[in-house]
Design a protein around this motif. Structure first.
Motif, short mmCIF file in Angstrom:
data_model
loop_
_atom_site.label_atom_id
_atom_site.label_comp_id
_atom_site.label_asym_id
_atom_site.label_seq_id
_atom_site.Cartn_x
_atom_site.Cartn_y
_atom_site.Cartn_z
N UNK A 14 18.89 9.54 6.32
CA UNK A 14 18.53 8.95 7.72
C UNK A 14 17.37 10.23 7.73
N UNK A 15 16.06 9.76 8.32
CA UNK A 15 15.08 10.82 8.48
C UNK A 15 14.34 10.57 10.07
N UNK A 16 15.00 9.72 10.74
CA UNK A 16 14.44 9.21 12.13
C UNK A 16 15.55 8.78 12.95
N UNK A 17 15.56 9.18 14.34
CA UNK A 17 16.30 8.67 15.04
C UNK A 17 15.98 7.05 15.57
N UNK A 18 14.90 7.07 15.30
CA UNK A 18 14.26 5.42 15.85
C UNK A 18 13.42 4.96 14.76
N UNK A 19 12.98 3.75 14.61
CA UNK A 19 12.00 3.06 13.72
C UNK A 19 10.66 2.80 14.49
N UNK A 20 9.68 2.54 13.73
CA UNK A 20 8.44 2.74 14.26
C UNK A 20 8.29 1.46 15.18
N UNK A 21 9.15 0.10 15.02
CA UNK A 21 9.37 -0.90 15.88
C UNK A 21 9.95 -0.53 17.16
N UNK A 22 10.88 0.35 17.18
CA UNK A 22 11.55 0.95 18.35
C UNK A 22 10.55 1.80 19.24
N UNK A 23 9.83 2.51 18.53
CA UNK A 23 8.48 3.17 19.10
C UNK A 23 7.56 2.23 19.89
N UNK A 24 7.38 1.25 19.13
CA UNK A 24 6.56 0.15 19.79
C UNK A 24 6.97 -0.30 21.13
N UNK A 25 8.28 -0.67 21.02
CA UNK A 25 8.72 -0.98 22.15
C UNK A 25 8.85 -0.05 23.42
#
Length: 187
Positions: A14-25
């Motif tokens: 793992x390298x992030x707590x969220x995905x880019x899609x979650x960031x978009x949300x």
């Protein structure tokens, strides 16, 4: 080439707590996210990894859920107020803090870089007012004129103080008046 985001809770890579899609949300529900919304997929990925790396410098409640996991979350024995977190989840507060920091990094990529190029005399303690260290009998000498010092340790909590409010009692790190991050023991 941008990193491939791995936001699976407890993953060894793992390298992030969220995905880019979650960031978009998150961006869709907030003002002040034009930089995120107009950023390329590569820049979003880079900012998420950088933000997660920054948040990894903080101390958190509980203990890592597994010794093999790459990131600090998920955690065991993580209780904050009346909320308990399972050893398979990343709290929404950590996800929001990741987005907030990633969004800020899109605009200011050097946000988490130390403004000074001076080398720390002692790792792990605030060095901005340290003038000399003698290791023979462990002697530390602090500068007399600390108000003239301009070097501050750079952490997510010093560059975006509102992250302390978002993370609340999930983190035991606090931004001190001197700009350092210290561990706070909470009972």
């Amino acid at each position: 080439m941008a990193p491939t985001i791995v936001a699976t809770a407890g993953a060894t890579n793992a390298n992030s707590f969220i995905t880019a899609a979650e960031g978009d949300t998150f961006a869709d529900a907030r003002l002040g996210t034009l930089a995120w919304s107009s950023a390329s997929a590569d820049d979003k990925a880079r900012s998420l990894v950088m933000a997660t790396n920054g948040l990894e410098t903080l101390e958190y409640i509980g203990t890592r859920a597994a010794t093999t996991q790459a990131l600090s979350w998920p955690r065991e024995n993580a209780k904050c107020g009346d909320k308990s977190y399972t050893k398979t989840e990343i709290p929404d507060e950590v996800k929001l803090a990741t987005f907030e920091l990633a969004n800020a990094l899109i605009t200011t990529p050097t946000l988490l870089q130390n403004a000074s190029t001076t080398t720390a005399l002692v790792d792990g303690i605030p060095n901005r007012d340290l003038s000399r260290l003698k290791l023979d009998v462990m002697e530390i000498e602090w500068r007399d004129n600390i108000s003239s010092s301009t070097t501050k340790p750079v952490t997510p909590l010093t560059v975006l103080p509102h992250l302390a409010t978002i993370l609340g009692c999930l983190t035991t790190s606090t931004a001190s008046a001197l700009g350092g991050v210290f561990r706070v023991k909470r009972n």
